[in-house]
Design an enzyme around this catalytic site. Structure first.
Site, PDB file in Angstrom:
ATOM      1  N   HIS A 159       5.688  22.059 124.466  1.00 19.93           N
ATOM      2  CA  HIS A 159       6.490  21.957 123.242  1.00 19.93           C
ATOM      3  C   HIS A 159       7.693  21.033 123.441  1.00 19.93           C
ATOM      4  O   HIS A 159       8.255  20.929 124.534  1.00 19.93           O
ATOM      5  CB  HIS A 159       6.949  23.356 122.801  1.00 19.93           C
ATOM      6  CG  HIS A 159       5.809  24.173 122.270  1.00 19.93           C
ATOM      7  ND1 HIS A 159       5.202  23.910 121.067  1.00 19.93           N
ATOM      8  CD2 HIS A 159       5.141  25.230 122.793  1.00 19.93           C
ATOM      9  CE1 HIS A 159       4.219  24.767 120.859  1.00 19.93           C
ATOM     10  NE2 HIS A 159       4.153  25.579 121.900  1.00 19.93           N
ATOM     11  N   ILE A 174      -0.101  23.077 124.575  1.00 19.56           N
ATOM     12  CA  ILE A 174       0.993  22.202 124.120  1.00 19.56           C
ATOM     13  C   ILE A 174       2.213  22.363 125.033  1.00 19.56           C
ATOM     14  O   ILE A 174       2.631  23.492 125.328  1.00 19.56           O
ATOM     15  CB  ILE A 174       1.411  22.556 122.677  1.00 19.56           C
ATOM     16  CG1 ILE A 174       0.216  22.417 121.729  1.00 19.56           C
ATOM     17  CG2 ILE A 174       2.575  21.676 122.218  1.00 19.56           C
ATOM     18  CD1 ILE A 174       0.477  22.953 120.325  1.00 19.56           C
ATOM     19  N   ILE A 206       6.189  36.792 128.930  1.00 20.53           N
ATOM     20  CA  ILE A 206       6.160  35.318 128.844  1.00 20.53           C
ATOM     21  C   ILE A 206       5.156  34.907 127.751  1.00 20.53           C
ATOM     22  O   ILE A 206       4.020  34.515 128.028  1.00 20.53           O
ATOM     23  CB  ILE A 206       5.843  34.675 130.215  1.00 20.53           C
ATOM     24  CG1 ILE A 206       6.760  35.252 131.309  1.00 20.53           C
ATOM     25  CG2 ILE A 206       6.001  33.160 130.115  1.00 20.53           C
ATOM     26  CD1 ILE A 206       8.248  34.990 131.112  1.00 20.53           C
ATOM     27  N   THR A 237      -4.052  34.888 130.206  1.00 17.30           N
ATOM     28  CA  THR A 237      -3.599  34.177 129.000  1.00 17.30           C
ATOM     29  C   THR A 237      -3.532  32.671 129.233  1.00 17.30           C
ATOM     30  O   THR A 237      -3.710  31.882 128.307  1.00 17.30           O
ATOM     31  CB  THR A 237      -2.197  34.707 128.612  1.00 17.30           C
ATOM     32  OG1 THR A 237      -2.257  36.128 128.546  1.00 17.30           O
ATOM     33  CG2 THR A 237      -1.746  34.160 127.276  1.00 17.30           C
ATOM     34  N   CYS A 248     -23.165  20.885 123.081  1.00 19.94           N
ATOM     35  CA  CYS A 248     -24.241  21.882 123.242  1.00 19.94           C
ATOM     36  C   CYS A 248     -23.733  23.147 123.940  1.00 19.94           C
ATOM     37  O   CYS A 248     -24.488  24.088 124.140  1.00 19.94           O
ATOM     38  CB  CYS A 248     -25.444  21.283 123.963  1.00 19.94           C
ATOM     39  SG  CYS A 248     -25.376  21.361 125.758  1.00 19.94           S
TER      40      CYS A 248
HETATM   41  C1  FAD Z   1      -3.417  31.659 121.509  1.00 23.12           C
HETATM   42  C2  FAD Z   1      -2.248  31.253 122.376  1.00 23.12           C
HETATM   43  C3  FAD Z   1      -1.720  29.962 122.261  1.00 23.12           C
HETATM   44  C4  FAD Z   1      -0.633  29.586 123.055  1.00 23.12           C
HETATM   45  N1  FAD Z   1      -0.214  28.295 123.017  1.00 23.12           N
HETATM   46  C5  FAD Z   1       0.785  27.893 123.827  1.00 23.12           C
HETATM   47  C6  FAD Z   1       1.185  26.529 123.854  1.00 23.12           C
HETATM   48  O1  FAD Z   1       0.585  25.679 123.219  1.00 23.12           O
HETATM   49  N2  FAD Z   1       2.249  26.183 124.617  1.00 23.12           N
HETATM   50  C7  FAD Z   1       2.933  27.094 125.358  1.00 23.12           C
HETATM   51  O2  FAD Z   1       3.914  26.725 125.985  1.00 23.12           O
HETATM   52  N3  FAD Z   1       2.535  28.396 125.412  1.00 23.12           N
HETATM   53  C8  FAD Z   1       1.469  28.806 124.681  1.00 23.12           C
HETATM   54  N4  FAD Z   1       1.035  30.093 124.726  1.00 23.12           N
HETATM   55  C9  FAD Z   1       1.685  31.014 125.653  1.00 23.12           C
HETATM   56  C10 FAD Z   1       1.192  30.810 127.085  1.00 23.12           C
HETATM   57  O3  FAD Z   1      -0.214  30.773 127.135  1.00 23.12           O
HETATM   58  C11 FAD Z   1       1.719  31.956 127.952  1.00 23.12           C
HETATM   59  O4  FAD Z   1       3.113  32.021 127.789  1.00 23.12           O
HETATM   60  C12 FAD Z   1       1.418  31.767 129.431  1.00 23.12           C
HETATM   61  O5  FAD Z   1       0.061  31.469 129.651  1.00 23.12           O
HETATM   62  C13 FAD Z   1       1.796  33.034 130.181  1.00 23.12           C
HETATM   63  O6  FAD Z   1       1.476  32.851 131.534  1.00 23.12           O
HETATM   64  P1  FAD Z   1       1.584  34.040 132.552  1.00 23.12           P
HETATM   65  O7  FAD Z   1       1.330  33.473 133.894  1.00 23.12           O
HETATM   66  O8  FAD Z   1       2.849  34.791 132.334  1.00 23.12           O
HETATM   67  O9  FAD Z   1       0.437  35.070 132.111  1.00 23.12           O
HETATM   68  P2  FAD Z   1      -1.116  35.104 132.491  1.00 23.12           P
HETATM   69  O10 FAD Z   1      -1.741  33.786 132.440  1.00 23.12           O
HETATM   70  O11 FAD Z   1      -1.743  36.175 131.676  1.00 23.12           O
HETATM   71  O12 FAD Z   1      -1.101  35.543 134.015  1.00 23.12           O
HETATM   72  C14 FAD Z   1      -0.845  36.864 134.414  1.00 23.12           C
HETATM   73  C15 FAD Z   1      -1.840  37.207 135.497  1.00 23.12           C
HETATM   74  O13 FAD Z   1      -1.525  38.496 136.018  1.00 23.12           O
HETATM   75  C16 FAD Z   1      -2.734  39.083 136.456  1.00 23.12           C
HETATM   76  N5  FAD Z   1      -2.543  40.528 136.596  1.00 23.12           N
HETATM   77  C17 FAD Z   1      -2.251  41.415 135.616  1.00 23.12           C
HETATM   78  N6  FAD Z   1      -2.185  42.662 136.146  1.00 23.12           N
HETATM   79  C18 FAD Z   1      -2.441  42.543 137.477  1.00 23.12           C
HETATM   80  C19 FAD Z   1      -2.532  43.477 138.555  1.00 23.12           C
HETATM   81  N7  FAD Z   1      -2.358  44.803 138.389  1.00 23.12           N
HETATM   82  N8  FAD Z   1      -2.822  43.012 139.794  1.00 23.12           N
HETATM   83  C20 FAD Z   1      -3.020  41.666 139.993  1.00 23.12           C
HETATM   84  N9  FAD Z   1      -2.963  40.762 139.004  1.00 23.12           N
HETATM   85  C21 FAD Z   1      -2.662  41.192 137.771  1.00 23.12           C
HETATM   86  C22 FAD Z   1      -3.725  38.689 135.370  1.00 23.12           C
HETATM   87  O14 FAD Z   1      -5.059  38.724 135.841  1.00 23.12           O
HETATM   88  C23 FAD Z   1      -3.268  37.278 134.992  1.00 23.12           C
HETATM   89  O15 FAD Z   1      -4.047  36.271 135.603  1.00 23.12           O
HETATM   90  C24 FAD Z   1      -0.050  30.516 123.956  1.00 23.12           C
HETATM   91  C25 FAD Z   1      -0.591  31.793 124.063  1.00 23.12           C
HETATM   92  C26 FAD Z   1      -1.691  32.155 123.303  1.00 23.12           C
HETATM   93  C27 FAD Z   1      -2.302  33.505 123.476  1.00 23.12           C
END
Ligand code: FAD
Length: 490
Positions: A58, A56, A343, A49, A443
């Site tokens: 925020h 952003i 998250i 994700t 492109c």
């Molecule tokens: C369209 C969109 C717009 C957004 N805009 C904003 C914004 O502007 N500002 C903001 O603050 N937030 C925003 N968010 C939210 C933000 O992107 C997320 O809160 C954040 O990226 C979450 O990070 P994470 O590390 O928890 O998850 P992730 O980035 O998904 O990381 C989790 C990781 O775990 C790994 N994983 C999963 N299962 C396993 C396994 N069994 N073994 C090993 N690895 C595994 C995955 O490969 C992944 O890389 C947005 C989200 C979306 C979808």
């Protein structure tokens, strides 16, 4: 950053998930005398994700009071400034405007302003229509008021992931990529994580696995939260629209989303989106004609000058939303197992504050936090050639001619920069693209893909038909024997 580390047999802490949250946690832990490994199933950090969002940081007042999201949003916002300076990554406080079309929506702006005052978010002001149009002349004339928040910033989320992970690795964290965790067994003194190439035993496991976090928790026999996958489609507009708005424009929020925004990104492009649609398939990264129509309609309501022909690229990301609609962060009844799950937005904003909280939770599991006596300072990426003046560009090219050979003409990326990105850890076309912007211009890689592949092949020693777009089986070239090629011979 070593792309695929050797599996350590025993560590103090295993962080599962190399998104922005896991990378921030691993980096925070690397500042102490702890053996840490960061594990991700993807071929690069930030490929979940964290690479597909609005970028952003925020302002600090958007999430509801009384929630963990609300508390950590503002704390994270304050930390990104110094963190971006330290890591040498782009971050700009462009400010945001939440706009109202009628008196009911003005009441929502008043509520958001009270939230800002409660949290001591500075500089938040209510602007009337004439002030709004002086500041942002391209906004719809139907907007009657706007809440201005100067503390909102923009970053490149993938750049943040790469820098956080690189700094963690430089300070001793083992990075294991292409390493899906498939089992976790409770063993004396900790937890044993099963990976395709062996087992890692950890005293503490931090579950930061994003959309996989519920499955990771189930591996230790727990079920303390449920996740919903909420997809968001985003559309990038042609660079010639740069300056159409200077601040991020939000509509009034709905119960499930902050709405569809008009975002001046860190790189100067305007992005519109996202949608917020619950999906069954967590890997559904498709964009749809319905999504495009919905985003365009909503963006044109805010800024009527945007038209469908302005879109040059699109992508989708999927949020991991807990059914409690808040972050799920805390210890569990399984000793050594800590959740950092659900998250959703504003997870990118909150990531540095989440890392601080996770570090405290790791300490509460019985690990001493002794500061690392000789931390390795971060080696910043060189300033991109496109940001240098003519004389400095010429100097760099005469010192190394690869910096004079342009690979991506749209974004002005040189071969020297592509090779530098590969030496810092990129192993795929997307890994190079997200580190350098090669392929992100008008492109969309039409002219530079082959030259990036040549550089990847030369630097990694792999033939071009072994290269992928983003790991797994996303091959860039079909082999002759591939059944997809008509008339293939055996
Ligand atoms: C369209 C969109 C717009 C957004 N805009 C904003 C914004 O502007 N500002 C903001 O603050 N937030 C925003 N968010 C939210 C933000 O992107 C997320 O809160 C954040 O990226 C979450 O990070 P994470 O590390 O928890 O998850 P992730 O980035 O998904 O990381 C989790 C990781 O775990 C790994 N994983 C999963 N299962 C396993 C396994 N069994 N073994 C090993 N690895 C595994 C995955 O490969 C992944 O890389 C947005 C989200 C979306 C979808």
């Amino acid at each position: 950053m070593s792309a695929r580390g050797t599996i350590p047999r025993e560590v103090d802490v295993a962080v599962v998930g190399g998104g922005v949250v896991g990378c921030a946690i691993a980096r925070a832990l690397s500042q102490f005398e702890l053996d840490v490994c960061l594990i991700d199933r993807e071929t690069d950090v930030g490929f979940g994700t964290s690479k597909a969002n609005s970028g952003i940081i925020h302002a600090g007042h958007h999430s509801a009071s009384g929630t963990l999201k609300g508390t950590l949003e503002w704390a994270g916002n304050q930390q990104w400034g110094p963190l971006a300076d330290e890591l040498g990554i782009g971050f700009e406080r462009v400010g945001d405007l939440t706009v109202a079309f009628d008196e009911d929506e003005v009441a929502t702006l008043e509520r958001l302003r009270r939230q800002a005052v409660e949290r001591e978010v500075p500089g938040v002001e209510l602007w009337d229509g004439p002030r709004l149009r002086r500041e942002e002349p391209n906004l719809s004339p139907e907007i009657v008021a706007g809440l201005f928040a100067p503390s909102t910033g923009v970053i490149n989320p993938y750049e943040a992931c790469f820098a956080l992970a690189e700094d963690a690795v430089a300070n001793g964290v083992s990075l294991l990529l292409d390493a899906p965790v498939h089992s976790i067994d409770v063993v004396p003194d900790g937890l044993a994580l099963g990976l395709p190439e062996g087992t890692v035993q950890a005293r503490v496991v931090v579950n930061a696995a994003g959309l996989g976090a519920d499955r990771i928790e189930a591996m230790v026999g727990l079920h303390t939260f449920d996740l919903v996958a909420r997809k968001g489609e985003e559309y990038l507009l042609d660079k010639r629209l740069e300056g159409l708005v200077r601040r991020i424009v939000f509509p009034c929020p709905t119960p499930t989303s902050k709405g569809t925004l008009v975002i001046p990104t860190f790189d100067g492009t305007i992005m519109i989106g996202p949608t917020a649609v619950d999906v069954d398939d967590r890997d559904d990264l498709t964009t749809t004609s319905d999504g495009a129509a919905q985003v365009l309609r909503a963006a044109r309501r805010l800024v009527p000058g945007i038209s469908p022909g302005d879109c040059i690229a699109e992508f989708a990301g999927v949020r991991a939303v807990a059914t409690t609609n808040d972050f799920v962060i805390g210890a569990t009844e399984v000793p050594g197992f800590v959740n950092v799950a659900g998250i959703q937005s504003p997870g990118l904003t909150a990531a540095p504050a989440i890392a601080e909280l996770a570090t405290r939770l790791v300490a509460e599991q019985g690990l001493a936090l002794s500061p690392e006596p000789s931390p390795v300072p971060f080696e910043r990426c060189p300033v991109p050639v496109r940001d240098l003046d003519g004389a400095t560009r010429a100097e760099r090219a005469s010192a190394d001619p690869a910096f004079g050979r342009v690979v991506c003409r749209c974004e002005l990326v040189t071969e020297g920069e592509v090779r530098g990105a590969i030496r810092r850890g990129a192993t795929t076309l997307d890994g190079v693209k997200f580190r350098t912007r090669a392929g992100m211009g008008r492109c969309q890689g039409g002219s530079c893909t082959w030259r990036v592949m040549e550089a990847l092949s030369a630097e990694t020693g792999r033939p071009v038909d072994a290269l992928t777009k983003r790991g797994g089986d996303s091959w860039l070239v079909l082999r002759r024997e591939d059944p997809m090629i008509d008339g293939a011979t055996s």
